[in-house]
Design an enzyme around this catalytic site. Structure first.
Site, PDB file in Angstrom:
ATOM      1  N   HIS A 152      -7.911  -1.069   6.588  1.00  0.00           N
ATOM      2  CA  HIS A 152      -8.091  -2.016   5.492  1.00  0.00           C
ATOM      3  C   HIS A 152      -6.895  -2.065   4.548  1.00  0.00           C
ATOM      4  O   HIS A 152      -6.506  -3.142   4.083  1.00  0.00           O
ATOM      5  CB  HIS A 152      -9.353  -1.676   4.705  1.00  0.00           C
ATOM      6  CG  HIS A 152     -10.614  -1.943   5.459  1.00  0.00           C
ATOM      7  ND1 HIS A 152     -11.826  -1.411   5.100  1.00  0.00           N
ATOM      8  CD2 HIS A 152     -10.833  -2.684   6.575  1.00  0.00           C
ATOM      9  CE1 HIS A 152     -12.762  -1.826   5.951  1.00  0.00           C
ATOM     10  NE2 HIS A 152     -12.182  -2.584   6.855  1.00  0.00           N
ATOM     11  N   HIS A 153      -6.334  -0.888   4.226  1.00  0.00           N
ATOM     12  CA  HIS A 153      -5.222  -0.830   3.269  1.00  0.00           C
ATOM     13  C   HIS A 153      -3.981  -0.150   3.839  1.00  0.00           C
ATOM     14  O   HIS A 153      -2.984  -0.013   3.133  1.00  0.00           O
ATOM     15  CB  HIS A 153      -5.658  -0.084   1.998  1.00  0.00           C
ATOM     16  CG  HIS A 153      -6.796  -0.741   1.271  1.00  0.00           C
ATOM     17  ND1 HIS A 153      -8.105  -0.339   1.442  1.00  0.00           N
ATOM     18  CD2 HIS A 153      -6.819  -1.779   0.396  1.00  0.00           C
ATOM     19  CE1 HIS A 153      -8.893  -1.096   0.692  1.00  0.00           C
ATOM     20  NE2 HIS A 153      -8.143  -1.973   0.047  1.00  0.00           N
TER      21      HIS A 153
ATOM     22  N   CYS B  90      -7.421   5.502   0.094  1.00  0.00           N
ATOM     23  CA  CYS B  90      -7.786   4.241  -0.545  1.00  0.00           C
ATOM     24  C   CYS B  90      -8.929   4.439  -1.540  1.00  0.00           C
ATOM     25  O   CYS B  90      -9.177   3.572  -2.384  1.00  0.00           O
ATOM     26  CB  CYS B  90      -8.156   3.176   0.496  1.00  0.00           C
ATOM     27  SG  CYS B  90      -9.477   3.644   1.618  1.00  0.00           S
TER      28      CYS B  90
END
Length: 212
Positions: A94-95, A163
């Site tokens: 995701h990040h 994250c």
């Protein structure tokens, strides 16, 4: 599958540096694109490797016992093989920030067993991809099922996500526990027994309490 394209990564990192308002030519950043490309080759090198390939040297249980079961992690009873506290690190898709933690892996041998060093290799290969912890847990279990055809598999991952610890809520002490079970070790009593063996009261014990 092809290995990472280092030159392309370097160009992309240079664009990111420009996009945040930095000068990619200044002394401190001049080699950053190259360094990031080298890091990504390590972080994502598992994309080019079939995790099941680590299990191809599995041997029949009878042979393992005859030749020295301890070398393969096989007790004379033929009961569970349990590997605790396998360190791993991966990158959240995701990040693209790391998550780092510990894996506990158990399996009930069917007809074949494999050297103890092969199980961490499976974990490492699958972790060296853009990942979600939930999927990583399932993929490790599935690779063991495919490669060894065991009677049961249990995988527990306990990890901290950068994250979560460094952005957003910034929960510096939080960790995430995920569990995947297959075959006989999907049965609650058998699973609880293995979790107790891994270490009641630790992260794995907490996982068992949560999953019960």
């Amino acid at each position: 599958m092809a290995e990472v394209d280092a030159a392309r990564i370097e160009r992309a990192v240079r664009e990111i540096l420009l996009a945040i308002g930095e000068d990619p030519e200044r002394a401190g950043l001049a080699r950053t694109p190259e360094r990031v490309a080298e890091a990504y080759a390590d972080f994502f090198g598992g994309l080019a490797i079939d995790p099941v390939s680590h299990l191809r040297d599995a041997v029949p249980v009878d042979s393992a016992l005859r030749d020295g079961g301890a070398d393969h992690g096989v007790p004379a009873t033929g009961d569970a093989v349990v590997l605790r506290d396998l360190a791993f690190r991966s990158v959240c898709e995701h990040h693209l920030l790391p998550f780092v933690g510990t894996a506990h892996v158990a399996y009930l041998p069917g007809d074949r067993v494999v050297g103890l060093g092969r199980i961490p290799a499976v974990v490492d290969t699958l972790a060296r991809r853009p990942q979600l912890q939930e999927r990583l847990t399932e993929e490790i279990a599935d690779a063991l099922v495919t490669g060894l055809d065991p009677r049961g598999v249990l995988v527990i991952l306990d990890a901290q996500h950068r994250c979560v610890t460094t952005r957003g809520a910034r929960q510096e002490r939080s960790s995430t526990i995920t569990i995947a079970s297959r075959g006989a070790l999907a049965e609650p009593a058998a699973r609880a027994e293995i979790i107790a063996l891994i270490g009641a009261g630790g992260a794995a014990g907490a996982a068992g309490a949560r999953d019960a």
